[in-house]
Design a protein around this motif. Structure first.
Motif, PDB file in Angstrom:
ATOM      1  N   LEU A 149      45.229  49.347  38.469  1.00  0.00           N
ATOM      2  CA  LEU A 149      45.634  48.237  37.597  1.00  0.00           C
ATOM      3  C   LEU A 149      44.728  47.019  37.771  1.00  0.00           C
ATOM      4  O   LEU A 149      44.549  46.241  36.826  1.00  0.00           O
ATOM      5  CB  LEU A 149      47.089  47.851  37.886  1.00  0.00           C
ATOM      6  N   TRP A 150      44.154  46.840  38.974  1.00  0.00           N
ATOM      7  CA  TRP A 150      43.252  45.707  39.192  1.00  0.00           C
ATOM      8  C   TRP A 150      41.994  45.837  38.325  1.00  0.00           C
ATOM      9  O   TRP A 150      41.436  44.830  37.893  1.00  0.00           O
ATOM     10  CB  TRP A 150      42.871  45.596  40.660  1.00  0.00           C
ATOM     11  N   VAL A 151      41.559  47.064  38.089  1.00  0.00           N
ATOM     12  CA  VAL A 151      40.384  47.266  37.223  1.00  0.00           C
ATOM     13  C   VAL A 151      40.704  46.810  35.805  1.00  0.00           C
ATOM     14  O   VAL A 151      39.912  46.115  35.165  1.00  0.00           O
ATOM     15  CB  VAL A 151      39.965  48.747  37.221  1.00  0.00           C
ATOM     16  N   TYR A 152      41.888  47.182  35.318  1.00  0.00           N
ATOM     17  CA  TYR A 152      42.293  46.766  33.973  1.00  0.00           C
ATOM     18  C   TYR A 152      42.447  45.245  33.881  1.00  0.00           C
ATOM     19  O   TYR A 152      42.033  44.640  32.885  1.00  0.00           O
ATOM     20  CB  TYR A 152      43.614  47.444  33.591  1.00  0.00           C
ATOM     21  N   LEU A 153      43.027  44.652  34.913  1.00  0.00           N
ATOM     22  CA  LEU A 153      43.231  43.204  34.905  1.00  0.00           C
ATOM     23  C   LEU A 153      41.889  42.467  34.919  1.00  0.00           C
ATOM     24  O   LEU A 153      41.711  41.467  34.217  1.00  0.00           O
ATOM     25  CB  LEU A 153      44.072  42.774  36.107  1.00  0.00           C
ATOM     26  N   PHE A 154      40.936  42.970  35.700  1.00  0.00           N
ATOM     27  CA  PHE A 154      39.600  42.353  35.736  1.00  0.00           C
ATOM     28  C   PHE A 154      38.929  42.473  34.369  1.00  0.00           C
ATOM     29  O   PHE A 154      38.337  41.512  33.870  1.00  0.00           O
ATOM     30  CB  PHE A 154      38.739  43.024  36.804  1.00  0.00           C
ATOM     31  N   ALA A 155      39.016  43.651  33.753  1.00  0.00           N
ATOM     32  CA  ALA A 155      38.400  43.860  32.436  1.00  0.00           C
ATOM     33  C   ALA A 155      38.996  42.903  31.405  1.00  0.00           C
ATOM     34  O   ALA A 155      38.265  42.288  30.613  1.00  0.00           O
ATOM     35  CB  ALA A 155      38.594  45.314  31.992  1.00  0.00           C
ATOM     36  N   PHE A 156      40.325  42.771  31.393  1.00  0.00           N
ATOM     37  CA  PHE A 156      40.977  41.881  30.433  1.00  0.00           C
ATOM     38  C   PHE A 156      40.577  40.425  30.696  1.00  0.00           C
ATOM     39  O   PHE A 156      40.244  39.679  29.763  1.00  0.00           O
ATOM     40  CB  PHE A 156      42.503  42.029  30.536  1.00  0.00           C
ATOM     41  N   SER A 157      40.585  40.011  31.961  1.00  0.00           N
ATOM     42  CA  SER A 157      40.298  38.610  32.315  1.00  0.00           C
ATOM     43  C   SER A 157      38.869  38.231  31.977  1.00  0.00           C
ATOM     44  O   SER A 157      38.612  37.169  31.407  1.00  0.00           O
ATOM     45  CB  SER A 157      40.544  38.386  33.818  1.00  0.00           C
ATOM     46  N   ILE A 158      37.920  39.114  32.309  1.00  0.00           N
ATOM     47  CA  ILE A 158      36.513  38.786  32.062  1.00  0.00           C
ATOM     48  C   ILE A 158      36.230  38.757  30.563  1.00  0.00           C
ATOM     49  O   ILE A 158      35.446  37.948  30.073  1.00  0.00           O
ATOM     50  CB  ILE A 158      35.581  39.778  32.805  1.00  0.00           C
ATOM     51  N   GLY A 159      36.908  39.635  29.808  1.00  0.00           N
ATOM     52  CA  GLY A 159      36.730  39.639  28.357  1.00  0.00           C
ATOM     53  C   GLY A 159      37.253  38.369  27.708  1.00  0.00           C
ATOM     54  O   GLY A 159      36.575  37.756  26.880  1.00  0.00           O
TER      55      GLY A 159
END
Length: 506
Positions: free
Chosen positions: A346-356
């Motif tokens: 889930l941290w990978v998804y959260l990082f992807a969403f945040s950086i986008g």
């Protein structure tokens, strides 16, 4: 304001664009991973070089290239020559894309990872030719007053059809190549050409007819690069290519950890890189000078400022590419490796969403297009609301793209499904929003976001067992371009129906 003060303002602006990325990366490193990445000093220096390079590049554009480009557009509009306008549009589109920093970065990564099967220079020329042709045709569309939605529906039906037959190794790269054609150089030049042309022709609307050139510039390279892939991968088997890609991916850290070269070798390498940057920018300079002196036959005003601007463009582009190698690419690979190592995906998804979301909100081209849309919409559109909608779309798109890499699904079905949704919404959405929505999908990938997102995708594909760097590593930029179109059109459909419902209520 003095030139030094203007440069300081641009430098601060470039740093603000990079700041959201720094905040997101720092949060994940300190609060989630609770460790500092290896090579932090080199990465930090690389980020500063990126900021300096972008600032020098933008200052050079303002001093040298933009004033001449604007004057040329005005002169051709006054003359009313369709041939001149199409010729200028083609040459402008071609030369701007050839000099596009993000395309240079993606092409070099593709050449390295494919083990030379995909030629980076050929890829750039092909994309640039595609954009040149489509800008020339887009000029004709604006003059004739055709509705853009028929062009986009037909075009993306062709895109989806070609995707179905294209080899898996080229699909993600093709969509990424389309996504990065509209960026730091291209968007201001192409958008200004379309809006200026629509404003100068009686009976044309700036919102309906001025926007859309950027969208066409994104779409056509997706088709041509996939056709290029069909030709490239028809010679030799996939099994021959993938070991080369794996070897190239492994070779990257080895190159970075190699002993420092001697001072003379380092100096010669820097001079060689600078000369290559001049080669990259030379086409747009040549186009401008040719039309200025051979077609319009007028001398350039303030020639010393213009020449200084050209020099700043070349030096800034060189610094930008150096900063990518030192800062953004290592950060993307490092973050991908560390995030995959955590217990929860889930941290990978959260990082992807945040950086986008963070990078899109600070994207200068998006801010500029949002302001232009608000002016052209005359009360129907709000620039800040558009930015939020686009940022949400980019965040969702990158998150879905990351899920594809983690889950291992075929990019064919994701891309075809995404554009099938776009085609449906294009049919349903109010016609005034269609050109703007597609243009917004093209301006969301900034000169900072593209290298970081590309490195993130390559890093994830490298460290997840069973993934191919070439097949799975590319494609995130494509998702970042698709979903802003979806969010903006959905919002326009919702607003239109809500307005009709209120009008129907007694």
């Amino acid at each position: 304001m003095s030139q030094l003060g203007e440069f300081y303002r641009i430098l601060l602006h470039s740093f603000r664009n990079l700041l959201p990325i720094i905040v997101v990366v720092a949060f994940f490193q300190l609060a989630v991973m609770q460790q500092l990445p290896d090579g932090l000093l080199s990465m930090s220096f690389g980020l500063l070089v990126v900021v300096l390079g972008v600032a020098l590049f933008l200052q050079g554009l303002e001093l040298g290239i933009f004033p001449i480009g604007k004057n040329l557009s005005n002169e051709f509009a006054k003359r009313g020559s369709l041939v001149l306008l199409m010729s200028f549009g083609f040459c402008l589109g071609f030369s701007a894309v050839v000099a596009e920093p993000a395309l240079i970065a993606v092409a070099s990564q593709a050449e390295m990872i494919s083990g030379g099967r995909i030629d980076g220079f050929t890829l750039r020329i092909l994309v640039a030719l595609s954009v040149g042709v489509v800008v020339a045709l887009g000029v004709v569309r604006t003059i004739l007053g055709h509705s853009l939605h028929w062009y986009m529906i037909g075009g993306y039906l062709l895109v989806v059809t070609v995707t179905f037959f294209a080899p898996a190794e080229i699909v993600g790269l093709a969509y990424d190549s389309g996504g990065v054609t509209t960026n730091i150089v291209t968007v201001p030049l192409i958008a200004a050409l379309g809006i200026g042309l629509a404003s100068s022709i009686r009976g044309r609307n700036a919102l309906a007819h001025g926007f859309g050139l950027v969208a066409l510039a994104v779409m056509v390279p997706m088709i041509s690069v996939q056709l290029y892939g069909v030709v490239v991968y028809s010679f030799g088997s996939v099994e021959e290519v993938l070991p080369l890609a794996a070897a190239a991916a492994v070779a990257v850290p080895a190159q970075e950890s190699a002993p420092a070269a001697g001072a003379l070798d380092l100096l010669l390498g820097m001079i060689g890189d600078l000369l290559r940057m001049f080669r990259d920018v030379a086409p747009i300079i040549a186009v401008i000078l040719f039309f200025q002196y051979m077609v319009i036959r007028k001398h350039i005003a303030h020639i010393h400022k213009v020449m200084g601007g050209f020099v700043l463009v070349i030096v800034g582009l060189y610094a930008f590419v150096v900063g990518l190698k030192l800062g953004l690419f290592p950060i993307g690979r490092s973050m991908a490796e560390q995030l995959i190592g955590l217990e929860s995906v889930l941290w990978v998804y959260l990082f992807a969403f945040s950086i986008g979301f963070a990078t899109t909100m600070a994207e200068p081209a998006l801010i500029a297009i949002g302001q232009k849309a608000e002016e052209a919409g005359k009360g129907r559109l709000d620039g800040n609301r558009i930015r939020i909608l686009v940022a949400i779309g980019v965040a969702v798109g990158i998150t879905i793209g990351v899920h594809r890499i983690i889950a291992g699904g075929s990019i064919h079905y994701y891309i075809m499904g995404g554009y099938a949704l776009v085609i449906l919404l294009t049919w349903l959405a109010p016609k005034y929003i269609v050109p703007l929505a597609f243009d917004l999908g093209g301006v969301t990938t900034s000169e900072v976001t593209v290298p970081l997102v590309t490195a993130l995708g390559i890093g994830l594909a490298t460290h997840i067992p069973g993934r191919s760097v070439l097949i799975d590593g590319f494609g995130l930029i494509a998702f970042a371009s698709i979903f802003p179109i979806v969010t903006v059109m959905l919002y326009a459909i919702f607003v239109e129906r809500a307005t009709r419902a209120q009008g129907a209520t007694p």
